[in-house]
Design a protein around this motif. Sequence first.
Motif, mmCIF file in Angstrom:
data_model
loop_
_atom_site.group_PDB
_atom_site.id
_atom_site.type_symbol
_atom_site.label_atom_id
_atom_site.label_comp_id
_atom_site.label_asym_id
_atom_site.label_seq_id
_atom_site.Cartn_x
_atom_site.Cartn_y
_atom_site.Cartn_z
ATOM 1 N N GLU A 669 0.853 -1.187 0.000
ATOM 2 C CA GLU A 669 0.000 0.000 0.000
ATOM 3 C C GLU A 669 0.888 1.236 0.000
ATOM 4 O O GLU A 669 1.728 1.400 0.878
ATOM 5 C CB GLU A 669 -0.899 -0.017 1.240
ATOM 6 C CG GLU A 669 -1.747 1.230 1.416
ATOM 7 C CD GLU A 669 -2.374 1.283 2.799
ATOM 8 O OE1 GLU A 669 -3.604 1.151 2.899
ATOM 9 O OE2 GLU A 669 -1.611 1.449 3.788
ATOM 10 N N VAL A 670 0.709 2.107 -0.990
ATOM 11 C CA VAL A 670 1.525 3.307 -1.141
ATOM 12 C C VAL A 670 0.636 4.529 -0.950
ATOM 13 O O VAL A 670 -0.263 4.788 -1.763
ATOM 14 C CB VAL A 670 2.200 3.350 -2.524
ATOM 15 C CG1 VAL A 670 3.069 4.595 -2.653
ATOM 16 C CG2 VAL A 670 3.038 2.094 -2.764
ATOM 17 N N ILE A 671 0.875 5.274 0.120
ATOM 18 C CA ILE A 671 0.086 6.471 0.410
ATOM 19 C C ILE A 671 0.999 7.675 0.218
ATOM 20 O O ILE A 671 2.060 7.778 0.837
ATOM 21 C CB ILE A 671 -0.471 6.465 1.846
ATOM 22 C CG1 ILE A 671 -1.152 5.133 2.160
ATOM 23 C CG2 ILE A 671 -1.465 7.606 2.039
ATOM 24 C CD1 ILE A 671 -1.568 4.990 3.612
ATOM 25 N N ASN A 711 -3.485 10.379 -1.397
ATOM 26 C CA ASN A 711 -3.684 9.446 -2.509
ATOM 27 C C ASN A 711 -3.149 8.071 -2.123
ATOM 28 O O ASN A 711 -2.090 7.960 -1.492
ATOM 29 C CB ASN A 711 -2.956 9.926 -3.765
ATOM 30 C CG ASN A 711 -3.344 9.127 -4.995
ATOM 31 O OD1 ASN A 711 -4.362 9.425 -5.631
ATOM 32 N ND2 ASN A 711 -2.564 8.128 -5.354
ATOM 33 N N VAL A 712 -3.873 7.001 -2.489
ATOM 34 C CA VAL A 712 -3.431 5.657 -2.163
ATOM 35 C C VAL A 712 -3.420 4.803 -3.427
ATOM 36 O O VAL A 712 -4.315 4.888 -4.271
ATOM 37 C CB VAL A 712 -4.320 5.010 -1.074
ATOM 38 C CG1 VAL A 712 -5.757 4.846 -1.537
ATOM 39 C CG2 VAL A 712 -3.737 3.677 -0.621
ATOM 40 N N ALA A 713 -2.370 4.023 -3.558
ATOM 41 C CA ALA A 713 -2.248 3.056 -4.646
ATOM 42 C C ALA A 713 -1.807 1.736 -4.041
ATOM 43 O O ALA A 713 -1.240 1.696 -2.944
ATOM 44 C CB ALA A 713 -1.252 3.530 -5.695
ATOM 45 N N ASP A 733 -3.913 2.573 -9.059
ATOM 46 C CA ASP A 733 -4.161 3.785 -8.290
ATOM 47 C C ASP A 733 -5.621 3.794 -7.852
ATOM 48 O O ASP A 733 -6.527 3.807 -8.683
ATOM 49 C CB ASP A 733 -3.850 5.010 -9.158
ATOM 50 C CG ASP A 733 -3.834 6.302 -8.362
ATOM 51 O OD1 ASP A 733 -4.446 6.331 -7.274
ATOM 52 O OD2 ASP A 733 -3.226 7.281 -8.822
ATOM 53 N N LEU A 734 -5.851 3.780 -6.535
ATOM 54 C CA LEU A 734 -7.219 3.786 -6.012
ATOM 55 C C LEU A 734 -7.750 5.194 -5.796
ATOM 56 O O LEU A 734 -8.890 5.368 -5.358
ATOM 57 C CB LEU A 734 -7.275 3.015 -4.684
ATOM 58 C CG LEU A 734 -6.942 1.527 -4.754
ATOM 59 C CD1 LEU A 734 -6.999 0.914 -3.359
ATOM 60 C CD2 LEU A 734 -7.863 0.796 -5.700
ATOM 61 N N GLY A 735 -6.913 6.203 -6.068
ATOM 62 C CA GLY A 735 -7.365 7.585 -5.927
ATOM 63 C C GLY A 735 -7.312 8.063 -4.484
ATOM 64 O O GLY A 735 -6.451 7.655 -3.702
ATOM 65 N N GLU A 736 -8.237 8.923 -4.139
ATOM 66 C CA GLU A 736 -8.232 9.530 -2.812
ATOM 67 C C GLU A 736 -8.562 8.517 -1.723
ATOM 68 O O GLU A 736 -9.414 7.648 -1.902
ATOM 69 C CB GLU A 736 -9.258 10.660 -2.734
ATOM 70 C CG GLU A 736 -8.823 11.965 -3.364
ATOM 71 C CD GLU A 736 -9.798 13.088 -3.049
ATOM 72 O OE1 GLU A 736 -9.334 14.197 -2.733
ATOM 73 O OE2 GLU A 736 -11.014 12.858 -3.110
ATOM 74 N N THR A 737 -7.872 8.666 -0.605
ATOM 75 C CA THR A 737 -8.270 7.997 0.622
ATOM 76 C C THR A 737 -8.757 9.087 1.566
ATOM 77 O O THR A 737 -8.052 10.070 1.822
ATOM 78 C CB THR A 737 -7.125 7.184 1.246
ATOM 79 O OG1 THR A 737 -7.536 6.683 2.516
ATOM 80 C CG2 THR A 737 -5.853 7.992 1.415
#
Length: 913
Positions: A669-671, A711-713, A733-737
């Motif tokens: 998980e990359v924030i 942003n989280v990917a 890329d999951l977009g905004e957290t």
Amino acid sequence: MSRFSLTLALYLFTYTCVFSQETGSVKGVLINYENQNPIENVSVTIKGIKISNVSDLNGKFILPNIPVGDYLIEIVSEHYENQNYPITITKGEILDLSVIYLYPTDFIFDNSDQIFWNDDNHYENNLTYYSNSKDVFLKRVGFDFSPTFFNFRGYNASQSIIILNGVDITNLYNNRPLWNTFSGLNDISRNRASILGLSYSKQNFGGISGVTSIDTDASKMRPGLRISSSFSNKNYVGSTMATYNSGVQKNGLAYSLSASRRWGNEGYINATLYDAFSLFGTVSYNINEAHSISATAIYAPSRKGQTTAITQRTFNEFGNSYNPYWGWQEGEKRNSSISKFDAPLFILGYRFKNDNWAFSTTLSYQSIDQKNSRLDYTDAPNPYPNYWKYLPEIKDNPQIDWLNLYETNLNITNISDGGSARYLIYDNIKKDNVFSVNSRLNKKLNDHLNLDIGLSFKNSNSTNYASPKDLLGAQFYVDANPFTIVNGNSSKNDLLGKENKGLNEKIKYDFYLRASQAAAFTQLQYKTEHTEFFIAANYTRKDFQREGKFLNQAYEDNSLGKSEKLNFDDYAFKAGITYQFTPNHYFQLNTAYVTKAPTIQNAFINSRENNAIVPNLISEKITSADASYLINTPKLQSRLTGYFTDFKDGITVNSFFAEIGTGADFFQEVITGIDKRHLGLELGLEYQINSNFSSSLVAALGQHTYTNNANVAVNYDTAGLSEDIINNTSFIDLGETYLKNYKVANGPQQAFSVGLFYKNSKNWWLNGSANYFSNGYLDISAITRTDAFFNNPNDYGQPYQNIDFDLARTLLQQKKFSSYSIINLSGGKLWQYKNINLKLVASIHNLFDVNYISGGYEQSRTANYASLVADTANGSAQRNFGPKYWYGFGRTYFINLAISFKKTKNEHFLKKD
């Protein structure tokens, strides 16, 4: 002419002057309370006016020609507790203060013996170095707050700077101090000074949390032999330590030797063994009054059993001492997770000092060997007793079944790959070779202006790999990843090497990390009678690069060879002012702007397996300020501070298994783009009731929140045999957290303490404190708070139907931990006979055995709406994937007995007038 004659002449001169002017004088004698000897070369100052002097060989001092009025006299020495006395000067009077006793900084009220220099707690912070601070707030933080994982202003350890003999011991990989470098060497770390927050430090530009400087110069150590033993039920059971300081010899040489041993088969937590020893040696040579050289060696290897966070369901069954990492083997508790630390450090130093100049330079080399063992399994049931499928029967099988693991590995009948390890213990190994050079220049430009300049360079070469430690009866280990499938088979971790590997061979991953950091700072300090001002600037250049040694079959394009070389140029500025309204009242204001490069740990998405770099890496920006009002009178010392810190563009990388809206898999998980704000107030107040009693009040009121939606990917391993392929691109890329307004999980954000201290003229003391903690929060899952949370992984990521959004909001609320109160008691007694001191110190933490949660995190296993609803259907106590908590220790004790043999020398005894 003798010094006595000079002193007598000064008396007569002063006597004449005071009868002809509107002035008076003050005199006294400074005596070491511990050995009753006079103390020379101690600074005595009338605060608020430029009148000062130092004590002579007989401990005597005199301050002449003081204008009539009320003043505060300040007595300051590096090795003794500072003293303040109110005085009233009348015309023509010589005020005689008679004997003033000074207490050595390591006298009976010292807490150094109770310091645990380690980085084993889950926040990797260590505030016990504040325990000997003269600031009552920091003292309480170090002794009473730190065991509950309270963090100073909510900062983590990467914001702290620890300097050992001029060497910054920060690890370039994660920017955290390597506490274990000198763990167990409490005697040699007594001579330390802590600078709070953004305040002025001539040692280093500092972190926003401050700077702690430890000086082990043998010429500054108090001569003599000290032997001590301790007993505890916290981290270790017993310890012993011996330290000898020679003092400065006639030939200018001085040396110090110290050794300690700490042991325990089990601490407060089950099966947490502790096996460590520490060795220290230093020698210094005073070439002349201005020049000196030194050499220091430290070796403090350790072996410790680890534990982990547990769910409420597990806690309800077994309590806060439960540890799922161990099991019985041949009648003994065997822990599957053992950390080993071995990092000898060598330092060479040179110092020059005269009235206007001070220059020092140090060269250091450290070889660091860290090993952390882990129980692993392949094509076999999970061996850990707290695995979610075993929770209904965990009461009957609460620990690892080592016999079953051996039997499984030894069963090779009718098995095609018989002899391979279904279970094994392997070590994650990290070996660093670190070289550094540090130089500092302090120049007194004139009576008002001081200049500080510092240069440093650090280079680190790190080897990282895994290796089988125990095959548990098997013959070899198949070095392949069953959770990553290539052409229908488990992918090979080392495509160019052999697949079947044995003990001490490299498995899973193998890579180098090369890093270097160069820094320079400059600082100006301007001082007048009532004002001090400073301004400082810092520049840092950081470079690092990964080089893969394994060709990983799952990442054939970017696992072998060198990654892109990453370079960061960072700048920092800070300034501060201190204004003295009266001799007893001060105002301080400090501010800073800092940019910090990403850590190596957070720069690579999956550094163990490939060279992939986090996209759009940038430095974090930190804006910080603090303002303080201080009162320093003979009866009352207090500090009230307000602080403000903004963090922007932070980065964090985490690894775990999760079931999110796009599928179930192992993730990185990359924030990125994390913004936080830390606001708060600090109050420290100490009041001297009388000569025996003092009381204290301490309060920390913090509010630490996320201020944006980061942003989280996620990075996928290709799915395992039991899962469907969910994403062929590996990175999505999951977009905004949606983190904005959630609280930062950094320990209790509010803490209050009331204390009472008693000291007796017969050398014994008692201390008690009542402490209250609140506003601690659970660390939230970022991927659970994305739009993907509402997507169905079993329907190709399509949105769920009939979502109850009120229920979803309830499920996504951040858990606030219950507040709790803890009573701590400590006491000590000193016996003296000639040059022999015997000291007993004892303390009890958490007297009433209160259960409390000190930290924790949400599991991301149920990171989609339907899974989270199902997991919480039977209440929080029955969840399979509920939050994991760190529970604080219950009642713990510490007892230390020390005997000191003070070295005799040509002492000067007090002469009667």
